[in-house]
Write a protein that holds these residues in place. Structure first.
Motif, mmCIF file in Angstrom:
data_model
loop_
_atom_site.group_PDB
_atom_site.id
_atom_site.type_symbol
_atom_site.label_atom_id
_atom_site.label_comp_id
_atom_site.label_asym_id
_atom_site.label_seq_id
_atom_site.Cartn_x
_atom_site.Cartn_y
_atom_site.Cartn_z
ATOM 1 N N LEU A 124 -42.736 4.800 -28.171
ATOM 2 C CA LEU A 124 -42.820 5.071 -26.741
ATOM 3 C C LEU A 124 -42.075 4.014 -25.932
ATOM 4 C CD1 LEU A 124 -43.904 6.657 -24.330
ATOM 5 C CD2 LEU A 124 -46.028 5.346 -24.518
ATOM 6 N N LEU A 125 -42.302 2.750 -26.243
ATOM 7 C CA LEU A 125 -41.651 1.670 -25.495
ATOM 8 C C LEU A 125 -40.131 1.738 -25.656
ATOM 9 C CD1 LEU A 125 -44.035 -1.364 -26.137
ATOM 10 C CD2 LEU A 125 -43.783 -0.010 -24.044
ATOM 11 N N ASP A 126 -39.682 2.022 -26.878
ATOM 12 C CA ASP A 126 -38.241 2.135 -27.110
ATOM 13 C C ASP A 126 -37.662 3.275 -26.279
ATOM 14 O OD1 ASP A 126 -35.775 1.481 -28.740
ATOM 15 O OD2 ASP A 126 -36.027 3.578 -29.294
ATOM 16 N N GLY A 127 -38.402 4.378 -26.181
ATOM 17 C CA GLY A 127 -37.939 5.504 -25.382
ATOM 18 C C GLY A 127 -37.875 5.176 -23.903
ATOM 19 N N LEU A 128 -38.912 4.493 -23.390
ATOM 20 C CA LEU A 128 -38.941 4.128 -21.971
ATOM 21 C C LEU A 128 -37.815 3.159 -21.635
ATOM 22 C CD1 LEU A 128 -42.793 3.710 -21.482
ATOM 23 C CD2 LEU A 128 -41.353 5.491 -20.475
ATOM 24 N N ILE A 129 -37.585 2.195 -22.501
ATOM 25 C CA ILE A 129 -36.495 1.241 -22.284
ATOM 26 C C ILE A 129 -35.148 1.956 -22.351
ATOM 27 C CG2 ILE A 129 -35.297 -0.769 -23.242
ATOM 28 C CD1 ILE A 129 -38.077 -1.755 -24.174
ATOM 29 N N GLY A 130 -35.014 2.881 -23.311
ATOM 30 C CA GLY A 130 -33.782 3.643 -23.436
ATOM 31 C C GLY A 130 -33.506 4.507 -22.219
ATOM 32 N N THR A 315 -26.726 19.162 -24.065
ATOM 33 C CA THR A 315 -27.692 18.877 -25.133
ATOM 34 C C THR A 315 -28.442 17.570 -24.946
ATOM 35 O OG1 THR A 315 -26.116 17.645 -26.500
ATOM 36 C CG2 THR A 315 -26.151 20.044 -26.756
ATOM 37 N N HIS A 316 -27.885 16.648 -24.170
ATOM 38 C CA HIS A 316 -28.433 15.285 -24.017
ATOM 39 C C HIS A 316 -28.497 14.548 -25.360
ATOM 40 C CE1 HIS A 316 -30.598 16.156 -19.933
ATOM 41 N NE2 HIS A 316 -29.521 16.899 -20.087
ATOM 42 N N GLY A 317 -27.801 15.067 -26.354
ATOM 43 C CA GLY A 317 -27.877 14.466 -27.685
ATOM 44 C C GLY A 317 -29.256 14.564 -28.294
ATOM 45 N N GLY A 318 -30.072 15.495 -27.766
ATOM 46 C CA GLY A 318 -31.464 15.616 -28.202
ATOM 47 C C GLY A 318 -32.411 14.831 -27.328
ATOM 48 N N GLN A 319 -31.934 13.774 -26.698
ATOM 49 C CA GLN A 319 -32.656 12.877 -25.782
ATOM 50 C C GLN A 319 -33.773 12.097 -26.446
ATOM 51 O OE1 GLN A 319 -33.061 14.080 -21.648
ATOM 52 N NE2 GLN A 319 -35.014 13.039 -21.476
ATOM 53 N N ILE A 320 -34.677 12.769 -27.139
ATOM 54 C CA ILE A 320 -35.779 12.074 -27.823
ATOM 55 C C ILE A 320 -35.778 12.514 -29.288
ATOM 56 C CG2 ILE A 320 -38.266 11.645 -27.910
ATOM 57 C CD1 ILE A 320 -38.425 12.464 -24.987
ATOM 58 N N PHE A 321 -35.376 11.607 -30.179
ATOM 59 C CA PHE A 321 -35.367 11.945 -31.603
ATOM 60 C C PHE A 321 -36.794 12.278 -32.058
ATOM 61 C CE2 PHE A 321 -35.935 10.761 -36.022
ATOM 62 C CZ PHE A 321 -34.889 11.439 -36.624
ATOM 63 N N PRO A 322 -36.987 13.332 -32.869
ATOM 64 C CA PRO A 322 -35.995 14.206 -33.511
ATOM 65 C C PRO A 322 -35.807 15.547 -32.802
ATOM 66 C CG PRO A 322 -38.089 14.480 -34.597
ATOM 67 C CD PRO A 322 -38.337 13.549 -33.439
ATOM 68 N N PHE A 323 -36.002 15.573 -31.466
ATOM 69 C CA PHE A 323 -35.898 16.824 -30.717
ATOM 70 C C PHE A 323 -34.523 17.469 -30.877
ATOM 71 C CE2 PHE A 323 -35.545 19.255 -26.674
ATOM 72 C CZ PHE A 323 -36.623 20.100 -26.877
ATOM 73 N N GLY A 324 -33.507 16.649 -31.186
ATOM 74 C CA GLY A 324 -32.173 17.194 -31.381
ATOM 75 C C GLY A 324 -32.102 18.244 -32.480
ATOM 76 N N GLY A 351 -24.852 13.012 -22.087
ATOM 77 C CA GLY A 351 -25.353 13.068 -20.719
ATOM 78 C C GLY A 351 -25.417 11.690 -20.091
ATOM 79 N N THR A 352 -25.162 11.647 -18.798
ATOM 80 C CA THR A 352 -25.157 10.389 -18.056
ATOM 81 C C THR A 352 -26.541 10.057 -17.514
ATOM 82 O OG1 THR A 352 -22.881 10.944 -17.450
ATOM 83 C CG2 THR A 352 -23.893 9.128 -16.272
ATOM 84 N N GLY A 353 -27.337 11.068 -17.249
ATOM 85 C CA GLY A 353 -28.721 10.859 -16.810
ATOM 86 C C GLY A 353 -29.690 11.394 -17.844
ATOM 87 N N TYR A 354 -30.740 12.037 -17.379
ATOM 88 C CA TYR A 354 -31.709 12.677 -18.273
ATOM 89 C C TYR A 354 -32.453 13.730 -17.466
ATOM 90 C CZ TYR A 354 -34.719 9.258 -15.925
ATOM 91 O OH TYR A 354 -35.354 8.508 -14.967
ATOM 92 N N LEU A 359 -37.143 9.239 -20.961
ATOM 93 C CA LEU A 359 -37.097 8.561 -22.251
ATOM 94 C C LEU A 359 -35.832 8.974 -22.998
ATOM 95 C CD1 LEU A 359 -40.337 9.123 -21.647
ATOM 96 C CD2 LEU A 359 -40.579 8.340 -23.985
ATOM 97 N N ARG A 360 -35.316 8.034 -23.769
ATOM 98 C CA ARG A 360 -34.226 8.338 -24.694
ATOM 99 C C ARG A 360 -34.464 7.546 -25.970
ATOM 100 N NH1 ARG A 360 -29.446 10.943 -23.785
ATOM 101 N NH2 ARG A 360 -29.121 11.823 -21.712
ATOM 102 N N VAL A 361 -34.498 8.263 -27.095
ATOM 103 C CA VAL A 361 -34.690 7.632 -28.402
ATOM 104 C C VAL A 361 -33.555 8.072 -29.311
ATOM 105 C CG1 VAL A 361 -36.201 7.371 -30.387
ATOM 106 C CG2 VAL A 361 -37.194 7.617 -28.106
#
Length: 373
Positions: A124-130, A315-324, A351-354, A359-361
């Motif tokens: 979670l923290l890694d996602g919030l920081i990302g 696609t946001h690259g999946g944004q939150i692994f493993p959602f991709g 993607g430039t935003g989200y 979160l981004r993982v």
């Protein structure tokens, strides 16, 4: 309206199912805490997600970036809990088949539960920081088979989703960094805004300062169609001086055809429908062709057309692994550069935003810097 209500119902039902699974198969089985406390936590998370859906569909709650950030974060927490719960459930089920002594089994379970809690919090923290980290500069060199041609720099902005918790300061930062790259051309490949234009006009104002040799070009994404695509397009063209490619092409320096195709959702929405034939009608066959199309699966509806490079996002690259992995069920390309066939390439921006959870993982946001060499 019915389409939005259906989306809200389905989204809420999915969030409820994910929270229920996380509670039953992970939280209540932990050695730490009590089932009642974990049940209350899962219920609270679901209630926050109901408010998130309500605000997304109605915008009746206060227009606060902080409020949206908190509400949308709940969705990311649920995704992460679900994935951790799935791993926990599989490993717990496998461990039950191993014949340990009761005391040893208890000791191992305490250690395993503690490890999974730490993993969930770290995830979670890694996602919030990302999510809070500014977009990385992603450099990509792409050869189109030209001879004796000067390098040509394209900066691609995609999926900025301006208007909810992404506001003017973010746009200003992206514009400053883009200009510093000294691009020959800037392209915005859809999902620029996530509100009606009257609510985001001030947030978009910094885009007027984008600088490049041949200008800034825009194509629609699916989210523009949710918020009044015609008004958004008119504002970009008339107030911000951005060239909107509405199923049409332009020549760039007598070197490229730049083709813009409206988003694939357009025909379902019944406004500004995509038209591949019209988009390619004025192309010069003697020039290389670069296509802007928001969704990577646009390659399927353009497979009969000659082009050299497609620039997409969505696609946001999946944004939150493993959602991709789920995204790839719908889209054939997730992030980065791919060969479509022997003559065609595609580059998909993360993607430039989200959108949604901030979160981004393992899928960092990006400003794409594409050098045609």
């Amino acid at each position: 309206m019915i389409r939005f209500l259906l989306f809200g119902f389905v989204f809420t039902a999915v969030m409820g199912a994910l929270n229920l699974y996380a509670y039953r198969r992970f939280l209540r089985r932990l050695h730490f805490g009590t089932p009642g406390a974990w049940r209350a936590a899962a219920l609270f998370l679901f209630i926050v997600e109901v408010f998130f859906v309500f605000q997304t569909l109605t915008h009746l709650l206060p227009d606060s970036p902080l409020l949206y950030y908190l509400l949308s974060s709940s969705v990311g927490v649920t995704f992460i809990l679900f994935f951790v719960a799935l791993v926990y459930d599989l490993m717990h089920t496998a461990a039950e088949r191993i014949p340990f002594q009761p005391e040893r089994r208890r000791f191992i379970k305490i250690g395993f539960d503690l490890t999974m809690i730490i993993a969930a919090v770290s995830y979670l923290l890694d996602g919030l920081i990302g999510g809070l980290r500014r977009p990385m500069l992603r450099f990509e060199q792409i050869a189109l088979g030209e001879t004796d041609a000067e390098p040509f720099r394209i900066v691609q902005l995609s999926d900025m989703h301006i208007g909810l918790d992404i506001r003017r300061e973010f746009v200003e930062s992206c514009v400053t960094r883009t200009n510093a790259l000294r691009p020959d051309m800037v392209v915005i490949t859809g999902d620029l805004v996530d509100r009606k234009i009257e609510h985001v006009a001030a947030e978009l104002e910094p885009l007027k300062a984008l600088q490049s040799r041949f200008g800034t070009f825009f194509i629609t994404g699916n989210h523009e169609y949710f918020h009044g695509v015609e008004a958004i397009v008119a504002h970009l063209r008339d107030a911000l001086g951005i060239t909107v490619l509405d199923n049409e092409s332009v020549k760039i320096a007598e070197r490229f055809n730049l083709v813009g195709v409206n988003d694939l959702i357009s025909k379902r929405m019944g406004v500004m429908p995509y038209d591949v034939e019209a988009a390619f009608a004025e192309c010069d066959p003697a020039l290389k062709t670069i296509v802007l199309s928001h969704q990577p699966k646009s390659t399927r509806v353009m497979q009969h057309k000659a082009y050299d490079l497609m620039l997409s996002g969505h696609t946001h690259g999946g944004q939150i692994f493993p959602f991709g992995l789920l995204v790839m069920i719908d889209q054939p390309y997730l992030a980065g550069r791919y060969r479509v066939d022997a003559d065609k390439q595609i580059y998909v921006s993360r993607g430039t935003g989200y959108w949604g959870p901030p979160l981004r993982v393992l899928a960092p946001s990006e400003i794409s810097v594409i050098d045609i060499v």
